[in-house]
Write a protein that holds these residues in place. Structure first.
Motif, PDB file in Angstrom:
ATOM      1  N   MET A  19       0.835  -1.163   0.000  1.00  0.00           N
ATOM      2  CA  MET A  19       0.000   0.000   0.000  1.00  0.00           C
ATOM      3  C   MET A  19       0.888   1.238   0.000  1.00  0.00           C
ATOM      4  SD  MET A  19      -3.129   1.001   2.207  1.00  0.00           S
ATOM      5  CE  MET A  19      -2.883   0.871   3.799  1.00  0.00           C
ATOM      6  N   ILE A  20       0.558   2.163  -0.847  1.00  0.00           N
ATOM      7  CA  ILE A  20       1.313   3.390  -0.994  1.00  0.00           C
ATOM      8  C   ILE A  20       0.551   4.514  -0.282  1.00  0.00           C
ATOM      9  CG2 ILE A  20       2.212   5.049  -2.630  1.00  0.00           C
ATOM     10  CD1 ILE A  20       2.342   2.791  -4.634  1.00  0.00           C
ATOM     11  N   LYS A  21       1.300   5.208   0.591  1.00  0.00           N
ATOM     12  CA  LYS A  21       0.691   6.322   1.314  1.00  0.00           C
ATOM     13  C   LYS A  21       1.078   7.620   0.637  1.00  0.00           C
ATOM     14  CE  LYS A  21       0.376   4.520   5.913  1.00  0.00           C
ATOM     15  NZ  LYS A  21       0.667   4.729   7.305  1.00  0.00           N
ATOM     16  N   ARG A  22       0.136   8.398   0.476  1.00  0.00           N
ATOM     17  CA  ARG A  22       0.373   9.717  -0.114  1.00  0.00           C
ATOM     18  C   ARG A  22       0.264  10.763   0.968  1.00  0.00           C
ATOM     19  NH1 ARG A  22      -2.454  10.658  -5.838  1.00  0.00           N
ATOM     20  NH2 ARG A  22      -0.488  10.688  -6.891  1.00  0.00           N
ATOM     21  N   PHE A  23       1.236  11.645   0.989  1.00  0.00           N
ATOM     22  CA  PHE A  23       1.185  12.747   1.938  1.00  0.00           C
ATOM     23  C   PHE A  23       0.512  13.928   1.287  1.00  0.00           C
ATOM     24  CE2 PHE A  23       4.851  10.337   3.464  1.00  0.00           C
ATOM     25  CZ  PHE A  23       4.452  10.148   4.769  1.00  0.00           C
ATOM     26  N   VAL A  24      -0.489  14.378   1.919  1.00  0.00           N
ATOM     27  CA  VAL A  24      -1.229  15.517   1.397  1.00  0.00           C
ATOM     28  C   VAL A  24      -0.780  16.747   2.191  1.00  0.00           C
ATOM     29  CG1 VAL A  24      -3.498  16.521   1.012  1.00  0.00           C
ATOM     30  CG2 VAL A  24      -3.183  14.045   0.872  1.00  0.00           C
ATOM     31  N   ARG A  25      -0.343  17.712   1.475  1.00  0.00           N
ATOM     32  CA  ARG A  25       0.077  18.970   2.127  1.00  0.00           C
ATOM     33  C   ARG A  25      -1.117  19.903   2.234  1.00  0.00           C
ATOM     34  NH1 ARG A  25       5.842  20.380  -0.684  1.00  0.00           N
ATOM     35  NH2 ARG A  25       6.882  18.528   0.073  1.00  0.00           N
ATOM     36  N   HIS A  26      -1.278  20.399   3.448  1.00  0.00           N
ATOM     37  CA  HIS A  26      -2.362  21.357   3.658  1.00  0.00           C
ATOM     38  C   HIS A  26      -1.792  22.752   3.512  1.00  0.00           C
ATOM     39  CE1 HIS A  26      -5.122  18.311   5.070  1.00  0.00           C
ATOM     40  NE2 HIS A  26      -4.156  17.837   5.859  1.00  0.00           N
ATOM     41  N   LYS A  27      -2.396  23.531   2.689  1.00  0.00           N
ATOM     42  CA  LYS A  27      -1.934  24.901   2.493  1.00  0.00           C
ATOM     43  C   LYS A  27      -2.508  25.788   3.586  1.00  0.00           C
ATOM     44  CE  LYS A  27      -1.226  24.957  -2.434  1.00  0.00           C
ATOM     45  NZ  LYS A  27      -1.577  25.608  -3.683  1.00  0.00           N
ATOM     46  N   VAL A  28      -1.622  26.567   4.187  1.00  0.00           N
ATOM     47  CA  VAL A  28      -2.066  27.537   5.175  1.00  0.00           C
ATOM     48  C   VAL A  28      -2.493  28.780   4.425  1.00  0.00           C
ATOM     49  CG1 VAL A  28      -1.390  28.900   7.169  1.00  0.00           C
ATOM     50  CG2 VAL A  28      -0.487  26.589   6.865  1.00  0.00           C
ATOM     51  N   GLU A  29      -3.684  29.210   4.721  1.00  0.00           N
ATOM     52  CA  GLU A  29      -4.197  30.364   3.993  1.00  0.00           C
ATOM     53  C   GLU A  29      -3.561  31.642   4.511  1.00  0.00           C
ATOM     54  OE1 GLU A  29      -8.391  30.592   3.865  1.00  0.00           O
ATOM     55  OE2 GLU A  29      -8.612  28.473   3.400  1.00  0.00           O
ATOM     56  N   ASP A  30      -3.028  32.434   3.629  1.00  0.00           N
ATOM     57  CA  ASP A  30      -2.505  33.778   3.907  1.00  0.00           C
ATOM     58  C   ASP A  30      -1.406  33.762   4.974  1.00  0.00           C
ATOM     59  OD1 ASP A  30      -2.666  36.276   2.926  1.00  0.00           O
ATOM     60  OD2 ASP A  30      -4.314  36.929   4.222  1.00  0.00           O
ATOM     61  N   ALA A  31      -0.513  32.822   4.888  1.00  0.00           N
ATOM     62  CA  ALA A  31       0.538  32.679   5.892  1.00  0.00           C
ATOM     63  C   ALA A  31       1.521  33.838   5.853  1.00  0.00           C
ATOM     64  CB  ALA A  31       1.280  31.358   5.685  1.00  0.00           C
ATOM     65  N   GLY A  32       1.847  34.343   4.702  1.00  0.00           N
ATOM     66  CA  GLY A  32       2.839  35.413   4.592  1.00  0.00           C
ATOM     67  C   GLY A  32       2.352  36.744   5.122  1.00  0.00           C
ATOM     68  N   SER A  33       1.113  37.100   4.886  1.00  0.00           N
ATOM     69  CA  SER A  33       0.629  38.411   5.300  1.00  0.00           C
ATOM     70  C   SER A  33       0.400  38.492   6.804  1.00  0.00           C
ATOM     71  CB  SER A  33      -0.647  38.764   4.544  1.00  0.00           C
ATOM     72  OG  SER A  33      -1.682  37.891   4.926  1.00  0.00           O
ATOM     73  N   SER A  34       0.037  37.409   7.457  1.00  0.00           N
ATOM     74  CA  SER A  34      -0.205  37.479   8.900  1.00  0.00           C
ATOM     75  C   SER A  34       1.088  37.684   9.666  1.00  0.00           C
ATOM     76  CB  SER A  34      -0.926  36.219   9.387  1.00  0.00           C
ATOM     77  OG  SER A  34      -0.068  35.099   9.265  1.00  0.00           O
ATOM     78  N   GLY A  35       2.188  37.141   9.216  1.00  0.00           N
ATOM     79  CA  GLY A  35       3.465  37.335   9.889  1.00  0.00           C
ATOM     80  C   GLY A  35       3.950  38.759   9.783  1.00  0.00           C
ATOM     81  N   SER A  36       3.837  39.353   8.623  1.00  0.00           N
ATOM     82  CA  SER A  36       4.288  40.728   8.466  1.00  0.00           C
ATOM     83  C   SER A  36       3.350  41.702   9.191  1.00  0.00           C
ATOM     84  CB  SER A  36       4.398  41.101   6.991  1.00  0.00           C
ATOM     85  OG  SER A  36       3.120  41.043   6.377  1.00  0.00           O
ATOM     86  N   LEU A  37       2.079  41.365   9.277  1.00  0.00           N
ATOM     87  CA  LEU A  37       1.146  42.212   9.991  1.00  0.00           C
ATOM     88  C   LEU A  37       1.446  42.196  11.488  1.00  0.00           C
ATOM     89  CD1 LEU A  37      -1.310  44.019   9.585  1.00  0.00           C
ATOM     90  CD2 LEU A  37      -2.748  42.037   9.971  1.00  0.00           C
ATOM     91  N   ASN A  38       1.827  41.043  12.002  1.00  0.00           N
ATOM     92  CA  ASN A  38       2.210  40.972  13.413  1.00  0.00           C
ATOM     93  C   ASN A  38       3.464  41.797  13.672  1.00  0.00           C
ATOM     94  OD1 ASN A  38       0.088  39.302  14.070  1.00  0.00           O
ATOM     95  ND2 ASN A  38       1.272  37.418  13.814  1.00  0.00           N
ATOM     96  N   ASP A  39       4.427  41.706  12.779  1.00  0.00           N
ATOM     97  CA  ASP A  39       5.655  42.495  12.935  1.00  0.00           C
ATOM     98  C   ASP A  39       5.355  43.989  12.886  1.00  0.00           C
ATOM     99  OD1 ASP A  39       7.106  40.202  13.116  1.00  0.00           O
ATOM    100  OD2 ASP A  39       7.790  40.219  11.024  1.00  0.00           O
ATOM    101  N   LEU A  40       4.511  44.374  11.958  1.00  0.00           N
ATOM    102  CA  LEU A  40       4.170  45.784  11.828  1.00  0.00           C
ATOM    103  C   LEU A  40       3.439  46.295  13.072  1.00  0.00           C
ATOM    104  CD1 LEU A  40       4.083  48.308  10.053  1.00  0.00           C
ATOM    105  CD2 LEU A  40       1.896  47.499   9.180  1.00  0.00           C
ATOM    106  N   SER A  41       2.496  45.529  13.590  1.00  0.00           N
ATOM    107  CA  SER A  41       1.780  45.975  14.787  1.00  0.00           C
ATOM    108  C   SER A  41       2.723  46.045  15.985  1.00  0.00           C
ATOM    109  CB  SER A  41       0.598  45.057  15.084  1.00  0.00           C
ATOM    110  OG  SER A  41       1.070  43.745  15.356  1.00  0.00           O
ATOM    111  N   PHE A  42       3.655  45.108  16.105  1.00  0.00           N
ATOM    112  CA  PHE A  42       4.630  45.145  17.191  1.00  0.00           C
ATOM    113  C   PHE A  42       5.501  46.395  17.088  1.00  0.00           C
ATOM    114  CE2 PHE A  42       8.874  44.059  18.804  1.00  0.00           C
ATOM    115  CZ  PHE A  42       8.550  43.848  20.130  1.00  0.00           C
ATOM    116  N   LEU A  43       5.973  46.717  15.891  1.00  0.00           N
ATOM    117  CA  LEU A  43       6.795  47.913  15.706  1.00  0.00           C
ATOM    118  C   LEU A  43       6.021  49.192  16.010  1.00  0.00           C
ATOM    119  CD1 LEU A  43       8.840  46.978  12.530  1.00  0.00           C
ATOM    120  CD2 LEU A  43       9.660  47.179  14.877  1.00  0.00           C
ATOM    121  N   LEU A  44       4.752  49.254  15.650  1.00  0.00           N
ATOM    122  CA  LEU A  44       3.938  50.428  15.955  1.00  0.00           C
ATOM    123  C   LEU A  44       3.726  50.586  17.458  1.00  0.00           C
ATOM    124  CD1 LEU A  44       1.263  50.402  13.120  1.00  0.00           C
ATOM    125  CD2 LEU A  44       3.068  52.075  13.487  1.00  0.00           C
ATOM    126  N   ILE A  45       3.516  49.490  18.157  1.00  0.00           N
ATOM    127  CA  ILE A  45       3.352  49.564  19.608  1.00  0.00           C
ATOM    128  C   ILE A  45       4.627  50.084  20.251  1.00  0.00           C
ATOM    129  CG2 ILE A  45       3.105  48.143  21.688  1.00  0.00           C
ATOM    130  CD1 ILE A  45       1.126  46.416  20.070  1.00  0.00           C
TER     131      ILE A  45
END
Length: 137
Positions: A1-27
């Protein structure tokens, strides 16, 4: 039996990280900027309502500040340096001196601040002022 790994895509992963950085810098920015806004002024100790200060009428040193910035002490016109020397002389004889400053309502704010600064330099413990509306001599 062959197992296939299915990758789950995280939605909008890049923008949430930069938004957190920006809010931290503003604070951090606003915390640092808030430290620069320091109001310097006169710290006047006001008597409490429970313990009013009783003042002898002989200990009151009355001074008038006119609308044009002139300072009068017993109908004699003085400048600020003369006023400080008079206050220092009176403090030597009357240690419980209370300075009463009557201010004309139309007087410039800077003139009032200059007189109060001179009084504070003389280390007068008891200080009182009142505003006079429309009274001129």
């Amino acid at each position: 039996m062959i197992k296939r790994f299915v990758r789950h895509k995280v939605e909008d992963a890049g923008s949430s990280g930069s938004l957190n950085d920006l809010s931290f810098l503003l604070i951090i920015f606003f915390i640092v900027i808030a430290g620069f806004n320091v109001n310097k002024g006169f710290l006047l100790n006001l008597p409490s309502k429970e313990k009013p200060i009783v003042v002898n009428t002989e200990d009151i040193f009355k001074c008038k500040l006119q609308a044009d910035g002139r300072i009068f002490l017993d109908k004699e016109e003085l400048n600020i340096s003369d006023l400080t020397t008079r206050i220092e002389e009176k403090l030597r004889t009357w240690p419980n001196l209370t300075f009463l400053l009557s201010i004309d309502g139309d007087c410039a704010y800077q003139n009032v601040v200059d007189v109060i600064a001179a009084i504070r330099k003389c280390r007068v413990e008891n200080f009182s002022f009142r505003m006079n509306e429309g009274q001129t001599e």
